[in-house]
Design a protein around this motif. Structure first.
Motif, PDB file in Angstrom:
ATOM      1  N   THR A 196      18.231 -13.081  -2.132  1.00 41.83           N
ATOM      2  CA  THR A 196      17.809 -11.872  -1.198  1.00 41.83           C
ATOM      3  C   THR A 196      18.517 -11.869   0.205  1.00 41.83           C
ATOM      4  N   LYS A 197      18.966 -12.796   0.755  1.00 47.50           N
ATOM      5  CA  LYS A 197      19.744 -12.788   1.958  1.00 47.50           C
ATOM      6  C   LYS A 197      20.715 -13.709   1.982  1.00 47.50           C
ATOM      7  N   HIS A 209      13.441 -12.672   7.650  1.00 49.98           N
ATOM      8  CA  HIS A 209      14.111 -11.584   7.113  1.00 49.98           C
ATOM      9  C   HIS A 209      15.570 -11.285   7.821  1.00 49.98           C
ATOM     10  N   ALA A 210      15.797 -12.129   8.750  1.00 50.39           N
ATOM     11  CA  ALA A 210      16.939 -11.945   9.689  1.00 50.39           C
ATOM     12  C   ALA A 210      18.411 -11.493   9.323  1.00 50.39           C
ATOM     13  N   SER A 211      18.654 -12.015   8.067  1.00 53.80           N
ATOM     14  CA  SER A 211      19.959 -11.714   7.352  1.00 53.80           C
ATOM     15  C   SER A 211      19.566 -11.416   5.821  1.00 53.80           C
ATOM     16  N   ASP A 212      18.668 -10.506   5.525  1.00 52.85           N
ATOM     17  CA  ASP A 212      18.421  -9.778   4.259  1.00 52.85           C
ATOM     18  C   ASP A 212      19.773  -9.052   3.886  1.00 52.85           C
ATOM     19  N   PHE A 243      30.136  -9.311   5.569  1.00 57.19           N
ATOM     20  CA  PHE A 243      29.210  -8.528   5.678  1.00 57.19           C
ATOM     21  C   PHE A 243      28.944  -7.601   6.578  1.00 57.19           C
ATOM     22  N   TRP A 244      28.835  -6.337   6.564  1.00 54.66           N
ATOM     23  CA  TRP A 244      29.273  -5.139   7.444  1.00 54.66           C
ATOM     24  C   TRP A 244      28.030  -4.307   7.655  1.00 54.66           C
ATOM     25  N   LEU A 279      22.332  -7.715  -4.973  1.00 56.52           N
ATOM     26  CA  LEU A 279      22.362  -6.813  -3.732  1.00 56.52           C
ATOM     27  C   LEU A 279      21.518  -5.609  -4.143  1.00 56.52           C
ATOM     28  N   PRO A 280      20.680  -5.062  -3.124  1.00 54.70           N
ATOM     29  CA  PRO A 280      20.178  -3.711  -3.118  1.00 54.70           C
ATOM     30  C   PRO A 280      21.140  -2.613  -3.235  1.00 54.70           C
ATOM     31  N   GLN A 281      20.438  -1.617  -4.040  1.00 53.12           N
ATOM     32  CA  GLN A 281      21.266  -0.463  -4.497  1.00 53.12           C
ATOM     33  C   GLN A 281      21.960   0.454  -3.198  1.00 53.12           C
TER      34      GLN A 281
END
Length: 199
Positions: free
Chosen positions: A81-82, A91-94, A114-115, A141-143
């Motif tokens: 998830t991250k 959740h700093a780098s989700d 990661f942008w 990855l999320p959609q």
């Protein structure tokens, strides 16, 4: 002594959280023996150079040395998830915090960038082939996060730059071709006097 105890407890908590992060790693970044050696040597030098007869100061030194060594020993990489990086707890780098993830094949493996529109970008290097990394991202990855190759990224950047230039050109044309009523007051007066002279 109280401050040393508090610092030691905080360091212990941080190291435990980092250890928990390490357990979430699915794909690890390229291992760098140089980074590990430098971190351990730096930790040993801190202790050797600043060791004193004061027990409290020595305890502080040891805590600092452990912190420095841990930076070199902990690994970075990809979780489900991250992004797992040193200090990225909670959740700093989700993945959902990023707008785009760009993969690129390089000599030593794969570079992943990661942008984010808000937070800039950073890159990690992996030993695995780009196809394996992309397959992992497609599953995790999320959609709302775009997965791009370096070529797709370059095309997208060129298109955005062209759109920006066109938008600026349109704005400039609109300013130059604005109606007469938008002229400045002294320009309007000059126009009226010309009309009066002609009449």
């Amino acid at each position: 002594m109280t401050d040393v105890t508090a610092t030691a407890l905080l360091l212990g908590g941080l190291l435990y959280l980092e250890w928990q992060q390490q357990r979430q790693l699915q794909i690890k970044t390229k291992s760098s023996w140089l980074k590990v050696v430098v971190a351990i040597v730096a930790a040993l030098l801190i202790v050797a150079l600043f060791w004193s007869a004061n027990t409290i100061s020595n305890l502080r030194l040891v805590i600092l040395a452990i912190l420095v060594a841990s930076v070199g020993l902990y690994r970075q990489g990809l979780g489900k998830t991250k992004v797992i990086t040193y200090g990225s707890v909670a959740h700093a780098s989700d993945y959902q915090r990023y707008d785009r993830v760009i993969t690129e094949t390089i000599k030593q493996g794969t570079m992943v960038t990661f942008w984010s529109k808000k937070g800039g970008s950073y890159s990690l290097m992996f030993d695995q082939p780009e196809a394996d990394i992309r397959e992992f991202f497609k599953e995790n990855l999320p959609q709302n996060v775009a997965l791009l190759t370096a070529e797709e990224w370059a095309t997208l950047e060129n298109r955005d730059a062209q759109d920006d230039r066109q938008r600026q050109a349109d704005m400039l044309a609109a300013i130059r071709n604005r109606p007469q009523r938008n002229r400045l007051p002294w320009q309007k007066r000059g126009r009226r006097s010309e009309v009066t002279r002609k009449g």
